[in-house]
Design an enzyme around this catalytic site. Sequence first.
Site, mmCIF file in Angstrom:
data_model
loop_
_atom_site.group_PDB
_atom_site.id
_atom_site.type_symbol
_atom_site.label_atom_id
_atom_site.label_comp_id
_atom_site.label_asym_id
_atom_site.label_seq_id
_atom_site.Cartn_x
_atom_site.Cartn_y
_atom_site.Cartn_z
ATOM 1 N N LYS A 1 3.864 1.371 8.394
ATOM 2 C CA LYS A 1 3.052 1.990 7.351
ATOM 3 C C LYS A 1 2.005 2.896 8.008
ATOM 4 O O LYS A 1 1.020 2.426 8.566
ATOM 5 C CB LYS A 1 2.340 0.955 6.485
ATOM 6 C CG LYS A 1 1.789 1.581 5.189
ATOM 7 C CD LYS A 1 0.617 0.841 4.602
ATOM 8 C CE LYS A 1 -0.686 1.233 5.216
ATOM 9 N NZ LYS A 1 -1.082 2.637 4.921
ATOM 10 N N THR B 1 -12.498 -3.741 11.989
ATOM 11 C CA THR B 1 -12.591 -5.198 12.112
ATOM 12 C C THR B 1 -12.536 -5.863 10.736
ATOM 13 O O THR B 1 -11.948 -6.944 10.580
ATOM 14 C CB THR B 1 -13.892 -5.573 12.839
ATOM 15 O OG1 THR B 1 -13.860 -4.992 14.143
ATOM 16 C CG2 THR B 1 -14.045 -7.077 12.960
ATOM 17 N N VAL C 1 -10.892 -4.926 8.021
ATOM 18 C CA VAL C 1 -9.504 -5.022 7.556
ATOM 19 C C VAL C 1 -8.710 -5.976 8.445
ATOM 20 O O VAL C 1 -7.831 -6.693 7.970
ATOM 21 C CB VAL C 1 -8.851 -3.625 7.513
ATOM 22 C CG1 VAL C 1 -7.376 -3.730 7.137
ATOM 23 C CG2 VAL C 1 -9.585 -2.730 6.521
ATOM 24 N N GLU D 1 -5.868 -4.395 17.189
ATOM 25 C CA GLU D 1 -6.786 -3.546 17.952
ATOM 26 C C GLU D 1 -7.805 -3.021 16.955
ATOM 27 O O GLU D 1 -7.477 -2.207 16.080
ATOM 28 C CB GLU D 1 -6.064 -2.390 18.631
ATOM 29 C CG GLU D 1 -6.980 -1.623 19.570
ATOM 30 C CD GLU D 1 -6.689 -0.141 19.638
ATOM 31 O OE1 GLU D 1 -7.658 0.627 19.796
ATOM 32 O OE2 GLU D 1 -5.520 0.252 19.513
ATOM 33 N N CYS E 1 -11.293 5.212 18.936
ATOM 34 C CA CYS E 1 -11.680 3.805 18.881
ATOM 35 C C CYS E 1 -12.468 3.380 20.113
ATOM 36 O O CYS E 1 -13.332 2.506 20.027
ATOM 37 C CB CYS E 1 -10.444 2.926 18.715
ATOM 38 S SG CYS E 1 -9.186 3.184 19.988
ATOM 39 N N GLU F 1 -19.855 0.854 14.246
ATOM 40 C CA GLU F 1 -18.851 1.840 14.646
ATOM 41 C C GLU F 1 -18.841 2.969 13.625
ATOM 42 O O GLU F 1 -18.429 2.797 12.484
ATOM 43 C CB GLU F 1 -17.462 1.211 14.734
ATOM 44 C CG GLU F 1 -16.415 2.197 15.226
ATOM 45 C CD GLU F 1 -15.014 1.622 15.255
ATOM 46 O OE1 GLU F 1 -14.266 1.925 16.197
ATOM 47 O OE2 GLU F 1 -14.674 0.864 14.325
#
Length: 571
Positions: A170, A225, A227, A246, A276, A373
């Site tokens: 997906k 994080t 999700v 990750e 990231c 983040e």
Amino acid sequence: MVISMKEERDLKGKTFETIDPRTGEVIARVAEGDKEDVDLAVRAARQAFDDGPWPRMTGAARGRIMMKYADLIEEHIEELAALDAIDAGKLFGQGKAVDIPAVANLLRYYAGAADKIHGEVLKMSRELQGYTLREPIGVSGHIIPWNFPSSMFFMMSAPALAAGCTMIVKPAEQTPLSALFYADLANKAGVPAGVLNVITGYGPTAGAAIASHMDVDKVCFTGSTEVGRKIMQAAATSNLKQVSLELGGKSPLLIFDDADVDKAADLALLGIGEICVAGSRVFVQEGIYDEFVKKLKEKAKNWVVGDPFDPRSRQGPQVDKQQFDKILSYIEHGKREGATLLTGGKPIGNKGYFIEPTVFTDVKEDMMIATDEIFGPVMSLMKFETIEEAINKANNTKYGLAAGIVTKNLDVANTVSRSIRAGTIWINCYFAFDRDCSYGGYKMSGFGRHLGLEALHKFLQVKSIFFVRETDKIHREVLKMSYELRGLVHSLIHLHEDGVLNVIARYGSTVSATIASSYRHCQGEVVRDNKVRRKNYGRQSHSYHLTLPRERVPVHLDLDRNTQTRILILV
């Protein structure tokens, strides 16, 4: 969507828009998959795994198809780089020169590993023979992010293909176009139907359906994080599927007094953007802090933000309006909390989602711009005095994805790199990846690894096989034969130094297995023949390679379950 290598519309006829971040305009409408579509894709993947040819092919055969897949990708580099530029805002020149060629080479790397998936022959503490097999885990679900749509597609899919898994991919709803192209190329390369399926749709519907599906054996996710927690929860409450994550990062870049300031400033700017592992917290030792600030400001003002097709551009647009607004909101937070805006901080132009590279000074570690983040071109600049203080500041985060160190002192580099709790440490470089070396997170940056052979192993599971003797009588005969064989080996060293001798021992399968177990001082490797794994695949055999330490003579045992044992003694 692509299910069983066929383009499919959503069962309910729903579609969604994919947007060009350069202009904010619609590129195309894409099928919006949901739970029912995921069910169809999983059913196709399950049938392909349980009854199809892919997991039953030899590793070499899978590797040949993957090599052809890589060649087709190279033939379409320009189209793929252009799709990621218009759909994700990725720099076209970088995609053409780096990202897409790296994808092809990653496929080739795992194609070469596909026929090297081996178990082990074990030295047992009891009167048993034991060995292990590495087998594909089954159906895997891959939920990939929007910041590196091509790279992440294959960081997950290439090792899964090599392992013999089937999968549902997906792509992020913001960047579905290149994933659909890759599915078409897989079909042309000869990947069998049902092995690689692509479901386009939204995370809360299609993504959630993959994570909670009872017939998906593993799910891999790269993203936030928050999700990631939901993915784990869905896996736990469904079939306890394996999970690789990750997740977020707030990576530190530590610049010491002895660093080359010009080079350090360049490395700091490399971490700006939708990355990231971005080095968004930059700590500079006080001896060069002022000089570094001056140099960084100068370079940031010359940093070209523009159309990703413009070869002068160093930074393209943010992926969509939501991310654009989020980044600008964090910039305003930084101002309100008392940080000093050194440079940038404003949107660029009157269309699209472009933001200036933004650098804050006078940042405190508890400010939102230093803890959250942001996933955009925003850097927090702070100073430190000692090595111990730098280490403490670097570790003062819930994340642990990556870190950078800039110093000429090897002792400092070794001490700091071993002290920072992060999965990847770069010394005098940044954003340096290689397909041979795995990467992944510590702490709330997740677990599981991309790249390297560790990424291949996460799509495999270990099966242990034990053999015991049928009767003491047979065991005594085998022991006697093994001693005779040992003497034969010894004599052959003198008689046939450059030859191969075939010795046929007419014993059954248990005898065959016990021969290997009688050499209790021997260990070796089991070479897995994929044909052995399931029913109706021709000759049922195992191959062992054992070494006798004293004579150091390789002995190859081919154990046939039907009528006889062939012992090849290489001298």
